[in-house]
Motif scaffolding. Structure first.
Motif, PDB file in Angstrom:
ATOM      1  N   VAL A   1       2.552 -10.634   5.454  1.00  0.00           N
ATOM      2  CA  VAL A   1       3.695  -9.933   4.862  1.00  0.00           C
ATOM      3  C   VAL A   1       3.685  -8.450   5.252  1.00  0.00           C
ATOM      4  N   ALA A   2       2.506  -7.853   5.242  1.00  0.00           N
ATOM      5  CA  ALA A   2       2.415  -6.428   5.594  1.00  0.00           C
ATOM      6  C   ALA A   2       2.862  -6.225   7.043  1.00  0.00           C
ATOM      7  N   ARG A   3       2.549  -7.173   7.910  1.00  0.00           N
ATOM      8  CA  ARG A   3       2.916  -7.068   9.319  1.00  0.00           C
ATOM      9  C   ARG A   3       4.439  -7.030   9.485  1.00  0.00           C
TER      10      ARG A   3
ATOM     11  N   VAL B   1      -7.128  -6.317  -2.695  1.00  0.00           N
ATOM     12  CA  VAL B   1      -5.813  -6.211  -2.073  1.00  0.00           C
ATOM     13  C   VAL B   1      -5.561  -4.761  -1.693  1.00  0.00           C
ATOM     14  N   ASN B   2      -4.634  -4.585  -0.777  1.00  0.00           N
ATOM     15  CA  ASN B   2      -4.267  -3.257  -0.314  1.00  0.00           C
ATOM     16  C   ASN B   2      -3.805  -2.384  -1.491  1.00  0.00           C
ATOM     17  N   GLU B   3      -4.123  -1.109  -1.439  1.00  0.00           N
ATOM     18  CA  GLU B   3      -3.790  -0.217  -2.554  1.00  0.00           C
ATOM     19  C   GLU B   3      -2.294  -0.057  -2.790  1.00  0.00           C
ATOM     20  N   SER B   4      -1.499  -0.333  -1.761  1.00  0.00           N
ATOM     21  CA  SER B   4      -0.060  -0.165  -1.955  1.00  0.00           C
ATOM     22  C   SER B   4       0.538  -1.320  -2.758  1.00  0.00           C
ATOM     23  N   ALA B   5      -0.257  -2.348  -3.034  1.00  0.00           N
ATOM     24  CA  ALA B   5       0.239  -3.490  -3.815  1.00  0.00           C
ATOM     25  C   ALA B   5       0.564  -3.048  -5.238  1.00  0.00           C
TER      26      ALA B   5
HETATM   27  C1  LIG Z   1      -2.455  -1.226   3.562  1.00  0.00           C
HETATM   28  O1  LIG Z   1      -1.115  -1.384   3.967  1.00  0.00           O
HETATM   29  C2  LIG Z   1      -0.658  -0.379   4.805  1.00  0.00           C
HETATM   30  C3  LIG Z   1       0.832  -0.606   5.013  1.00  0.00           C
HETATM   31  O2  LIG Z   1       1.096  -1.931   5.320  1.00  0.00           O
HETATM   32  C4  LIG Z   1      -1.439  -0.413   6.098  1.00  0.00           C
HETATM   33  O3  LIG Z   1      -1.002   0.648   6.916  1.00  0.00           O
HETATM   34  C5  LIG Z   1      -2.921  -0.242   5.768  1.00  0.00           C
HETATM   35  O4  LIG Z   1      -3.676  -0.391   6.928  1.00  0.00           O
HETATM   36  C6  LIG Z   1      -3.367  -1.270   4.767  1.00  0.00           C
HETATM   37  N1  LIG Z   1      -4.715  -0.981   4.345  1.00  0.00           N
HETATM   38  C7  LIG Z   1      -5.648  -1.904   4.226  1.00  0.00           C
HETATM   39  C8  LIG Z   1      -6.981  -1.464   3.745  1.00  0.00           C
HETATM   40  O5  LIG Z   1      -5.434  -3.082   4.469  1.00  0.00           O
END
Ligand SMILES: *[C@@H]1O[C@H](CO)[C@@H](O)[C@H](O)[C@H]1NC(C)=O
Ligand SMILES: *[C@@H]1O[C@H](CO)[C@@H](O)[C@H](O)[C@H]1NC(C)=O
Ligand SMILES: *[C@@H]1O[C@H](CO)[C@@H](O)[C@H](O)[C@H]1NC(C)=O
Ligand SMILES: *[C@@H]1O[C@H](CO)[C@@H](O)[C@H](O)[C@H]1NC(C)=O
Ligand SMILES: *[C@@H]1O[C@H](CO)[C@@H](O)[C@H](O)[C@H]1NC(C)=O
Ligand SMILES: *[C@@H]1O[C@H](CO)[C@@H](O)[C@H](O)[C@H]1NC(C)=O
Length: 556
Positions: free
Chosen positions: A384-386, A404-408
C-alpha cells in the motif's frame, strides 16, 4: 393516589401546551426536574468555538432569501446552496415578521478558490469559517476553503427558527468556528447487513449536519463482500445475493455525494482476518483450516476455534499479487489518500491448524504465529505504501508487538482505551479513538449521556501525546442493523460524538447539552430523517416528515 397523579399530569400537560406556542421547535415534559441551561431556539449543534449571541432578532423569507458566492462554477458550493435553500424553508406556512428587519441574503467568501473535480476533502483540510449576522440585510460567511464554507452554511441554517404565529426569526450573532479534531468519523458495516445506497446517501447528509467529516466504510467482512471490483469481479460472489452489491455506479455516486458534503470516504478492506467472503470467488486466497489432522482434506472447521477458512493465506505469493492488484484499484478509485487495512482479530488457530503453514514457518525461521502476522502486515503495508497511500489500522497488530510505519494511524477500539491510547501514542503513533463510541451496543435510557461525557484526551496530561490524537469515530457495527434501523438507532446518539470532536474541550456540561440535543433531534426530524427521541418531549407541531427526506427512503 393514582387519580390524583393523573389530575396532576393533566394539569402539567395543559400548562405545557399553553406555555408553548404551536410553532416552537421543541418542548419538554417538565414533570421531573431537569437541570441545565435551557437553550433558546436557534442554538447550534455542535457548539461553535466562539458564539457571540444577542437578543436582537431579524426575520427572513426563505422563498426570496438568496445565498451569493464569490466562487462561481463550483459544484460543491452550488449544490450546498440548493440543499440549504431547502433546509431554511422550515415550514410551508412560515411567514416573515413585518416588525423586524429582514435578512435578505448571505454572502459567501472563500479564500482558496480551488473547487476542481479532483479536489476532495482530505486529512487536515481547513474547515474553519466565520459567520456574521450584524443587523444589516446581508449576512456574511467567510471561509478559507470550500469545506469550511459547508460547515458555515450548516451553522447558518441552524440559527433560524420560528416563533409566535410561525414567524421566521434569526438573532444577530457573530460566530468564529473551527473543529477541535481533524478526524471526526462514523463507521458503517455493510458486510453483516447490506445497507442500501439510498440510506448511505441519507447518512452522508446526516453526518454533515453534525459536522462529521469521515465516513469509514467497513465494506467487507466474513459474512458478505458487496463491493464490485474492477480487477476481481468475482469478489461479489461473496455477496449475499447479486442484488446485495454496490455497483460501480453506486460507488461513484457515493463518492460524488460525499465530496459535495465535505465528507471523506475512507474505504476499509479488512485482511488477513475477517476474510471468509473473499474466498467465495477466489478460494486460493484463504488459508485452509484443518479440523482433525490431515484426514478429511482441507477446509475443515474445528468449532469453536475456527471455521473452514477465514484468514488470508500468508505463505502464498498469490495472496500478495492479488492484494497488490486489488489495492492498486482501491488507491486509484478512492481519492482520500488513506486506506483502512483492518488487520484486526486475526484467528491464529486457523494458521496453527494447517501443517503447510507450520512447515513454511520452519523454513522462514518463525517460531511464533505473531511472526506470521508480522510478515503479512509488513508485506501488505509495503504494497500500500508503494502506491503512495497512507494507511489506517485497528490497534491489534500494535498490541501484539507488530511493528508498523510511524505514519500509520491506529484506531483504538478495545475496552481499556485509556491504556491503549497512552501506550500507542507513547510509541509515537497517531491515534483515533473509537472504543467508547460503539453505538451498536444499545441499552435502555439516556445512553447518549455516556457518549457525550467521554473526553478523548483524558488518558494523559502529556501534551506531546495529545498532539498524536487525530480525533475519533463512532461505530455502528452491522450485526443487528440494516437499512430499516441504522439511522434511527444512530441518531441522535452519534450527535454527542459530533459535538465532542468538534467543540472546544470546555463544552462538556451534559445537562446543558440535553436541550440543544433535543432541539437538534427535532431539526433532524424536520429534515425528514427518523432520529429517535432522547427524553419525554415533542417537537412543536412537527413530527417526522418522511417526504422531506433528501433521498429516497428504504421503506419505499
Ligand atoms: C514509512 O512510510 C514512508 C512513506 O511511505 C516511507 O517513506 C518510509 O520509508 C517508511 N518507513 C519505514 C520505517 O518503513
Ligand atoms: C448568550 O451568551 C451568553 C454569554 O456567552 C450566555 O451566558 C447565554 O446563556 C447565551 N444565551 C443563549 C440564549 O444561548
Ligand atoms: C434570541 O433573541 C430572543 C429575543 O430577544 C431571546 O429570547 C433569545 O434568547 C435569543 N436567542 C439566542 C440563542 O441568543
Ligand atoms: C445502484 O446501481 C444499480 C446498478 O447499476 C442501479 O440500478 C441503481 O439505480 C443504483 N442505485 C443508486 C441509488 O444510484
Ligand atoms: C499443502 O501443500 C501441498 C503441497 O504444496 C498442497 O498440495 C496442499 O494442497 C497444501 N495443503 C494446504 C492445506 O494448504
Ligand atoms: C511526554 O511523552 C513524550 C513521548 O513519549 C516523552 O518523551 C516525554 O518525556 C513525556 N513528558 C512527560 C512530562 O512525561
Amino acid at each position: 393516589m393514582a387519580l390524583l397523579m393523573m389530575i396532576y399530569r393533566i394539569i402539567f400537560v395543559i400548562v405545557v401546551l399553553i406555555g408553548s406556542t404551536s410553532a416552537d421547535l421543541s418542548w419538554f415534559y417538565p414533570a421531573s426536574p431537569l437541570t441545565g441551561f435551557v437553550a433558546a431556539p436557534g442554538a447550534p449543534w455542535p457548539m461553535p468555538e466562539s458564539w457571540q449571541n444577542s437578543t436582537s432578532q431579524m426575520t427572513l423569507d426563505p422563498l426570496t432569501f438568496q445565498f451569493t458566492s464569490d466562487l462561481t462554477d463550483c459544484d460543491v458550493i452550488d449544490n450546498a446552496i440548493q440543499r440549504y435553500m431547502k433546509y431554511i424553508d422550515l415550514d410551508p406556512n412560515g411567514v416573515i415578521d413585518p416588525g423586524l428587519t429582514q435578512l435578505t441574503g448571505l454572502t459567501l467568501t472563500v479564500d482558496d478558490t480551488n473547487c476542481a473535480q479532483d479536489y476532495y476533502p482530505h486529512q487536515g483540510m481547513d474547515e474553519s469559517y466565520s459567520l456574521t449576522i450584524s443587523g444589516s440585510t446581508e449576512g456574511s460567511l467567510s471561509a478559507k476553503t470550500i469545506w469550511g464554507a459547508l460547515r458555515g452554511l450548516e451553522t447558518f441554517s441552524q440559527l433560524l427558527y420560528l416563533k409566535e404565529n410561525k414567524m421566521y426569526r434569526i438573532n444577530q450573532t457573530t460566530i468564529i468556528d473551527a473543529p477541535r479534531f481533524p478526524f471526526r468519523g462514523f463507521l458503517i458495516d455493510t458486510s453483516r447487513h447490506f445497507v442500501t445506497v439510498e440510506v448511505i446517501l441519507n447518512i452522508l447528509d446526516l453526518l454533515s449536519w453534525d459536522k462529521f467529516n469521515v465516513l469509514h466504510w467497513h465494506i467487507s467482512d466474513d459474512p458478505s463482500f458487496p463491493y464490485t471490483s474492477r480487477t476481481y469481479p468475482d469478489l461479489t460472489m461473496g455477496a449475499y445475493t447479486p442484488d446485495h452489491v454496490y455497483s460501480r455506479d453506486n460507488i461513484t455516486k457515493i463518492l460524488y455525494e460525499a465530496r459535495l458534503r465535505g465528507i471523506r470516504l475512507l474505504p476499509e478492506f479488512d485482511t488477513p482476518g475477517h476474510s471468509w467472503s473473499w474466498g467465495e470467488g477466489y478460494p486460493a486466497l484463504l488459508t485452509p483450516c484443518w479440523g482433525e489432522g490431515l484426514e478429511g482434506g482441507p477446509f475443515k472447521p474445528n468449532y469453536p476455534y475456527h471455521g473452514p477458512s477465514e484468514v488470508i493465506n500468508p505463505m502464498e505469493e498469490y495472496s500478495y499479487e492479488f492484494m497488490d492488484n486489488f489495492f492498486q484499484e482501491i488507491a486509484e478509485d478512492f481519492p482520500d489518500g488513506y486506506i483502512h487495512l483492518g488487520l484486526d482479530e486475526v484467528n491464529h488457530n486457523c494458521w496453527a491448524s494447517n501443517p503447510n503453514i507450520s512447515s513454511w514457518m520452519e523454513d522462514m525461521g518463525f517460531t511464533e504465529l505473531n511472526q506470521v502476522e508480522q510478515y503479512y502486515v509488513e508485506r501488505i503495508i509495503e504494497i500500500v505504501a508503494r502506491k503512495g497511500s497512507y494507511y489506517i489500522i485497528w490497534e491489534d497488530p500494535i498490541n501484539k508487538g507488530v511493528k508498523v510505519n510511524e505514519s500509520a494511524i491506529v484506531v483504538v477500539w478495545m475496552g481499556n482505551w485509556e491504556e491503549s491510547m497512552s501506550r500507542i501514542t507513547s510509541q509515537g503513533h497517531y491515534v483515533i479513538l473509537s472504543s467508547p463510541w460503539y453505538l451498536n451496543y444499545i441499552s435502555y435510557g439516556e445512553d447518549w449521556r455516556t457518549y457525550y461525557a467521554i473526553e478523548p484526551l483524558s488518558f494523559t496530561n502529556n501534551a506531546t501525546l495529545w498532539k498524536l490524537v487525530k480525533g475519533g469515530e463512532a461505530c455502528m457495527w452491522g450485526e443487528y442493523v440494516d437499512s430499516t434501523n441504522i439511522i434511527s438507532r444512530t441518531w441522535p446518539r452519534i450527535s454527542t460524538v459530533g459535538e465532542r470532536l468538534w467543540s472546544t474541550i470546555d463544552v462538556k456540561n451534559v445537562d446543558d447539552a440535553q436541550y440543544r440535543l433535543h432541539q437538534h433531534r427535532c431539526r433532524i426530524l424536520r429534515r425528514g430523517m427518523p432520529a429517535q427521541p432522547i427524553m419525554n418531549s415533542f417537537c412543536g407541531d412537527y413530527e417526522w416528515d418522511y417526504d422531506r427526506s433528501p433521498h429516497n427512503t428504504p421503506l419505499s
